[in-house]
Design a protein around this motif. Sequence first.
Motif, PDB file in Angstrom:
ATOM      1  N   ALA A 342      -6.259   7.851   6.884  1.00 57.15           N
ATOM      2  CA  ALA A 342      -6.493   6.404   6.925  1.00 57.15           C
ATOM      3  C   ALA A 342      -6.306   5.787   5.548  1.00 57.15           C
ATOM      4  O   ALA A 342      -5.771   4.679   5.421  1.00 57.15           O
ATOM      5  CB  ALA A 342      -7.896   6.123   7.449  1.00 57.15           C
ATOM      6  N   PHE A 343      -6.727   6.498   4.512  1.00 57.42           N
ATOM      7  CA  PHE A 343      -6.539   5.977   3.161  1.00 57.42           C
ATOM      8  C   PHE A 343      -5.077   6.019   2.744  1.00 57.42           C
ATOM      9  O   PHE A 343      -4.606   5.137   2.022  1.00 57.42           O
ATOM     10  CB  PHE A 343      -7.419   6.751   2.178  1.00 57.42           C
ATOM     11  N   ASP A 344      -4.347   7.025   3.202  1.00 51.32           N
ATOM     12  CA  ASP A 344      -2.911   7.067   2.916  1.00 51.32           C
ATOM     13  C   ASP A 344      -2.202   5.875   3.562  1.00 51.32           C
ATOM     14  O   ASP A 344      -1.297   5.268   2.952  1.00 51.32           O
ATOM     15  CB  ASP A 344      -2.307   8.375   3.421  1.00 51.32           C
ATOM     16  N   LEU A 345      -2.598   5.537   4.774  1.00 54.81           N
ATOM     17  CA  LEU A 345      -2.008   4.389   5.460  1.00 54.81           C
ATOM     18  C   LEU A 345      -2.319   3.094   4.715  1.00 54.81           C
ATOM     19  O   LEU A 345      -1.469   2.209   4.597  1.00 54.81           O
ATOM     20  CB  LEU A 345      -2.543   4.305   6.892  1.00 54.81           C
ATOM     21  N   MET A 346      -3.525   2.985   4.195  1.00 56.54           N
ATOM     22  CA  MET A 346      -3.916   1.797   3.445  1.00 56.54           C
ATOM     23  C   MET A 346      -3.114   1.682   2.153  1.00 56.54           C
ATOM     24  O   MET A 346      -2.569   0.621   1.829  1.00 56.54           O
ATOM     25  CB  MET A 346      -5.410   1.841   3.116  1.00 56.54           C
ATOM     26  N   LYS A 347      -3.036   2.769   1.412  1.00 56.36           N
ATOM     27  CA  LYS A 347      -2.335   2.754   0.125  1.00 56.36           C
ATOM     28  C   LYS A 347      -0.847   2.444   0.294  1.00 56.36           C
ATOM     29  O   LYS A 347      -0.247   1.786  -0.562  1.00 56.36           O
ATOM     30  CB  LYS A 347      -2.513   4.098  -0.578  1.00 56.36           C
ATOM     31  N   SER A 348      -0.269   2.897   1.388  1.00 60.49           N
ATOM     32  CA  SER A 348       1.157   2.691   1.614  1.00 60.49           C
ATOM     33  C   SER A 348       1.458   1.299   2.155  1.00 60.49           C
ATOM     34  O   SER A 348       2.627   0.892   2.205  1.00 60.49           O
ATOM     35  CB  SER A 348       1.695   3.739   2.595  1.00 60.49           C
ATOM     36  N   GLY A 349       0.416   0.572   2.571  1.00 66.15           N
ATOM     37  CA  GLY A 349       0.622  -0.745   3.151  1.00 66.15           C
ATOM     38  C   GLY A 349       1.018  -0.711   4.611  1.00 66.15           C
ATOM     39  O   GLY A 349       1.424  -1.736   5.175  1.00 66.15           O
ATOM     40  N   GLU A 350       0.884   0.444   5.253  1.00 63.22           N
ATOM     41  CA  GLU A 350       1.302   0.572   6.646  1.00 63.22           C
ATOM     42  C   GLU A 350       0.257   0.052   7.630  1.00 63.22           C
ATOM     43  O   GLU A 350       0.571  -0.168   8.797  1.00 63.22           O
ATOM     44  CB  GLU A 350       1.607   2.034   6.971  1.00 63.22           C
ATOM     45  N   SER A 351      -0.973  -0.118   7.178  1.00 61.65           N
ATOM     46  CA  SER A 351      -2.035  -0.514   8.105  1.00 61.65           C
ATOM     47  C   SER A 351      -2.646  -1.846   7.690  1.00 61.65           C
ATOM     48  O   SER A 351      -2.696  -2.187   6.506  1.00 61.65           O
ATOM     49  CB  SER A 351      -3.128   0.554   8.161  1.00 61.65           C
ATOM     50  N   ILE A 352      -3.124  -2.597   8.691  1.00 64.48           N
ATOM     51  CA  ILE A 352      -4.012  -3.729   8.418  1.00 64.48           C
ATOM     52  C   ILE A 352      -5.423  -3.186   8.405  1.00 64.48           C
ATOM     53  O   ILE A 352      -6.146  -3.295   7.422  1.00 64.48           O
ATOM     54  CB  ILE A 352      -3.855  -4.826   9.480  1.00 64.48           C
ATOM     55  N   ARG A 353      -5.844  -2.630   9.522  1.00 64.26           N
ATOM     56  CA  ARG A 353      -7.120  -1.946   9.614  1.00 64.26           C
ATOM     57  C   ARG A 353      -6.960  -0.699  10.454  1.00 64.26           C
ATOM     58  O   ARG A 353      -6.374  -0.727  11.534  1.00 64.26           O
ATOM     59  CB  ARG A 353      -8.183  -2.831  10.264  1.00 64.26           C
TER      60      ARG A 353
END
Length: 358
Positions: A342-353
């Motif tokens: 989940a943190f990788d998705l956040m750092k990459s900008g791939e996720s909103i939440r």
Amino acid sequence: MRAAVLHETGQDKLDVRDDVEAVGMGPGRVRVKLHATGVCHSDLSAMTGVLPQPAPFVPGHEGAGEVVEVGDGVSSVAVGDRVIICWAPPCGVCNYCRGGQSNLCLAGFMNAGNQNFTFGGTPSYGFTGTGTFAEEVVVAAPCAVKVADDVPYEIAALIGCGVTTGVGAVFNSARIEPGASCAVIGAGGVGIAVIQGLRAAGAAEIVAIDPAESKHVWAKKFGATHAITPDQAADAKRDLTAGQGFDYVFEVVGKSFTARSAYELTRRGGDVIIVGAGAMDDNVSFNMFELFFDQKRIIGSIYGGGDIVSEYARITKLWRAGRLDLEAMITHRLTLANINDAFDLMKSGESIRTIVSL
């Protein structure tokens, strides 16, 4: 029970363990079986040391679940109630709470240094006195705010932080008028919540500013009229406001350079709303003449800028009425075993939440 632990500040991976115990049950406290938690950038900021939090600790503060035990003297919730975890619980008696600014109550911040968990004989804290990256948490009763049973746990979790922070900044901190021209620096989860709040409040121009062009599609989906990169901001100011600047600019990043950019994009007499949570040693510079001459208001906005419980209720009503699309903000769903993803998705900008099921 299972929980994700950060052993030392600065580590970039959480240790998902099965031997964690939620402790501290007693009078005035409740035990909550968590069902969903959002992964917020503030969790990452605490892990890296940008936000102060003793370690070891269980991150997470945006959660929802079911009350499974209540201590003596607790009357606000009962076993079986569906609740939002409030990371800044209002005491109800201080001047801030009585004045409708329970988000400024300091009682909850005192919980950050209390032991919430133990694992292998090691005491552990919960981020902001909660720690929702766990299957259960024991918190002070005001931290568990009852929500109607028709609100899914995933939606309730989002209301617990990101949505309240963003939407509340529009209604409580800025108090924009319909037809206003607005810009939002940062189109992550909280930035998207700001954009949705601006749309609901009737803003005319909503300009989303983010270096990640992948987020521009999201921003427009949730109500932005324009989506640009930071190097296009000066042109947008010129073209959309005849060079005068926007009525309201929301800084939702938490960096000094974006705060300075927000100030420069705001018209004389306009409002700069600081929503992003930044570091204590990251200083922003203004000269005394511009502060006097420009007559711009710089407004800090923490946790929605008003009464927290009232804001939960307002957001729930707007969600029911279809004015806020909270379901679409959930771009990824994971289990606790995959919390680091989940943190990788956040750092990459791939996720909103990303919502983690517990």
